[in-house]
Scaffold this motif. Structure first.
Motif, PDB file in Angstrom:
ATOM      1  N   PRO A 102       0.822  -1.214   0.000  1.00 31.00           N
ATOM      2  CA  PRO A 102       0.000   0.000   0.000  1.00 31.00           C
ATOM      3  C   PRO A 102       0.853   1.259   0.000  1.00 31.00           C
ATOM      4  N   SER A 103       0.238   2.351  -0.363  1.00 31.71           N
ATOM      5  CA  SER A 103       0.911   3.646  -0.303  1.00 31.71           C
ATOM      6  C   SER A 103       1.429   3.889   1.108  1.00 31.71           C
ATOM      7  N   GLY A 104       2.714   4.205   1.222  1.00 29.79           N
ATOM      8  CA  GLY A 104       3.319   4.389   2.540  1.00 29.79           C
ATOM      9  C   GLY A 104       3.686   3.096   3.232  1.00 29.79           C
ATOM     10  N   GLY A 105       3.519   1.975   2.545  1.00 28.03           N
ATOM     11  CA  GLY A 105       3.888   0.677   3.115  1.00 28.03           C
ATOM     12  C   GLY A 105       5.311   0.305   2.768  1.00 28.03           C
ATOM     13  N   SER A 106       5.835  -0.705   3.423  1.00 25.16           N
ATOM     14  CA  SER A 106       7.224  -1.091   3.202  1.00 25.16           C
ATOM     15  C   SER A 106       7.380  -2.598   3.201  1.00 25.16           C
ATOM     16  N   LEU A 107       8.509  -3.039   2.675  1.00 21.40           N
ATOM     17  CA  LEU A 107       8.901  -4.449   2.685  1.00 21.40           C
ATOM     18  C   LEU A 107      10.241  -4.574   3.384  1.00 21.40           C
ATOM     19  N   LEU A 108      10.365  -5.593   4.212  1.00 22.83           N
ATOM     20  CA  LEU A 108      11.618  -5.876   4.905  1.00 22.83           C
ATOM     21  C   LEU A 108      12.251  -7.109   4.270  1.00 22.83           C
ATOM     22  N   ILE A 109      13.423  -6.922   3.668  1.00 27.45           N
ATOM     23  CA  ILE A 109      14.157  -8.010   3.019  1.00 27.45           C
ATOM     24  C   ILE A 109      15.423  -8.259   3.820  1.00 27.45           C
ATOM     25  N   VAL A 110      15.618  -9.503   4.248  1.00 27.10           N
ATOM     26  CA  VAL A 110      16.691  -9.795   5.197  1.00 27.10           C
ATOM     27  C   VAL A 110      17.577 -10.934   4.706  1.00 27.10           C
ATOM     28  N   ASP A 111      18.712 -11.068   5.361  1.00 22.64           N
ATOM     29  CA  ASP A 111      19.614 -12.186   5.100  1.00 22.64           C
ATOM     30  C   ASP A 111      19.008 -13.462   5.672  1.00 22.64           C
ATOM     31  N   ASN A 112      18.839 -13.514   6.970  1.00 23.41           N
ATOM     32  CA  ASN A 112      18.218 -14.670   7.624  1.00 23.41           C
ATOM     33  C   ASN A 112      17.017 -14.213   8.434  1.00 23.41           C
ATOM     34  N   ALA A 113      15.843 -14.717   8.082  1.00 24.17           N
ATOM     35  CA  ALA A 113      14.602 -14.329   8.761  1.00 24.17           C
ATOM     36  C   ALA A 113      14.452 -15.144  10.044  1.00 24.17           C
ATOM     37  N   MET A 114      15.032 -14.623  11.122  1.00 24.45           N
ATOM     38  CA  MET A 114      14.974 -15.292  12.412  1.00 24.45           C
ATOM     39  C   MET A 114      15.123 -14.248  13.512  1.00 24.45           C
ATOM     40  N   ASP A 115      14.846 -14.661  14.731  1.00 26.91           N
ATOM     41  CA  ASP A 115      15.055 -13.770  15.875  1.00 26.91           C
ATOM     42  C   ASP A 115      16.521 -13.891  16.284  1.00 26.91           C
ATOM     43  N   HIS A 116      17.317 -12.920  15.856  1.00 29.59           N
ATOM     44  CA  HIS A 116      18.762 -12.965  16.089  1.00 29.59           C
ATOM     45  C   HIS A 116      19.126 -12.627  17.530  1.00 29.59           C
TER      46      HIS A 116
END
Length: 339
Positions: A102-116
């Protein structure tokens, strides 16, 4: 085999780009553990929909440059005015309408999707990422982690035979792009591989060298950001039309204060609950350098703004009610003479 003197040509008609998606935050240095050890796996990118409408992220390509902003060469030919030389190319999957933002929305792209945070108290919880990049390593001793609950980016090309680790000194450039729908991955890899010559001047002498890369036509680039240590800038790895400046996470590439720091795009103004981010094609002015990394910064900012809007509306309602009560009180207590 491509000739060393081959001219840069566009073999497929690139699509016309609009400056809509932007790189809002780039975090590549990684963090350090409480014991002072370098921690990898928690690098990330935040992509933001800076337009006034819903956009689809399907097919959006994330790039890291082959050239470094700290190493100036004499390129033969100098292709930067026409193309972006990529060392890593990853694409968001989808059928075209699978991933709306959506307008004003964002995407988070990560190396490893985990609780570091479980392994490093100085890191983040990235388990709620929208995408992660995953590499099938050719080394049994260097392997990647894969969260089955988070979609993987499609890997088109990467210089590394093991896993992609974006430059942690902040020397390279990053970009978002879209390829024409008619250009398949196989055709891209066959048509856009390129060999160039360059002159490397060192204390030991001057050397003529060559290197291979994959080119992305500048017409396909949506957004580009140059990163370079503040005191080590030599040139820009991309055309100045794409980014006329640079931003940084540290004074030097070896600056230990860079760990845990990101570059974050400035908020130009706010319209309702939507932030419009600054985008003048000059990262020197568009970004805040060396910020404390926060993968959820823009999401939290929007929530804060919503709360304040509710507070303002509540106060306004109280003021209006009190105003009418005051007016009613004045008229009810005034006695006017009868003619």
């Amino acid at each position: 085999t491509l000739s060393e003197t081959q001219q840069v040509t566009t073999k497929a008609t690139p699509i016309k780009q609009e400056r809509t998606f932007v790189l809002a935050e780039i975090f590549t240095p990684g963090t350090q553990t409480p014991e002072g050890k370098t921690y990898t796996g928690d690098r990330y990118f935040v992509i933001y929909n800076n337009s006034g409408m819903t956009l689809y992220a399907d097919g959006l390509v994330l790039l890291e440059s082959k050239l470094k902003n700290t190493l100036k060469y004499t390129l033969e030919p100098d292709f930067r005015s026409e193309s972006f030389a990529a060392d890593a190319i990853y694409r968001i999957p989808g059928d075209g309408t699978q991933y709306p933002v959506p307008s004003g929305g964002s995407l988070l792209i990560v190396d490893n999707a985990m609780d570091h945070r479980a392994a490093n108290g100085n890191s983040f919880d990235l388990s709620d990422a929208d995408f992660e990049w995953y590499d099938q390593s050719t080394s049994a001793t260097v392997t990647d982690l894969d969260n089955p609950n988070v979609p993987n980016l499609d890997k088109i090309f990467c210089y590394s035979l093991t896993i992609w680790i974006p430059n942690n000194q902040g020397n390279t450039s990053f970009a978002l792009a879209r390829f024409p729908d008619s250009l398949s991955t196989e055709d891209y890899l066959a048509q856009y591989k390129f060999r160039y010559n360059y002159t490397n001047v060192t204390s030991a002498g001057t050397f003529k060298m060559s290197a291979d890369t994959y080119l992305v036509p500048n017409e396909c680039i949506i957004d580009a950001v140059n990163l370079c240590p503040r005191s080590a800038y030599q040139w820009t790895a991309v055309a100045t039309e794409l980014d006329g400046g640079y931003t940084y996470v540290g004074e030097l590439g070896s600056d230990k204060t860079r760990f845990g720091k990101s570059v974050r795009r400035k908020i130009l103004y706010t319209k309702g609950t939507r932030h419009i981010l600054q985008d003048t094609n000059n990262s020197t002015y568009d970004f805040r350098p060396a910020q404390t990394a926060d993968p959820h910064y823009f999401e939290l900012q929007s929530k804060v703004d919503v709360r304040w809007i509710r507070v303002y509306k509540g106060i306004l309602c109280i003021l209006i009610v009190n105003y009418y009560l005051l007016i009613e009180s004045i008229f009810s207590h005034n006695h006017f003479p009868v003619a």
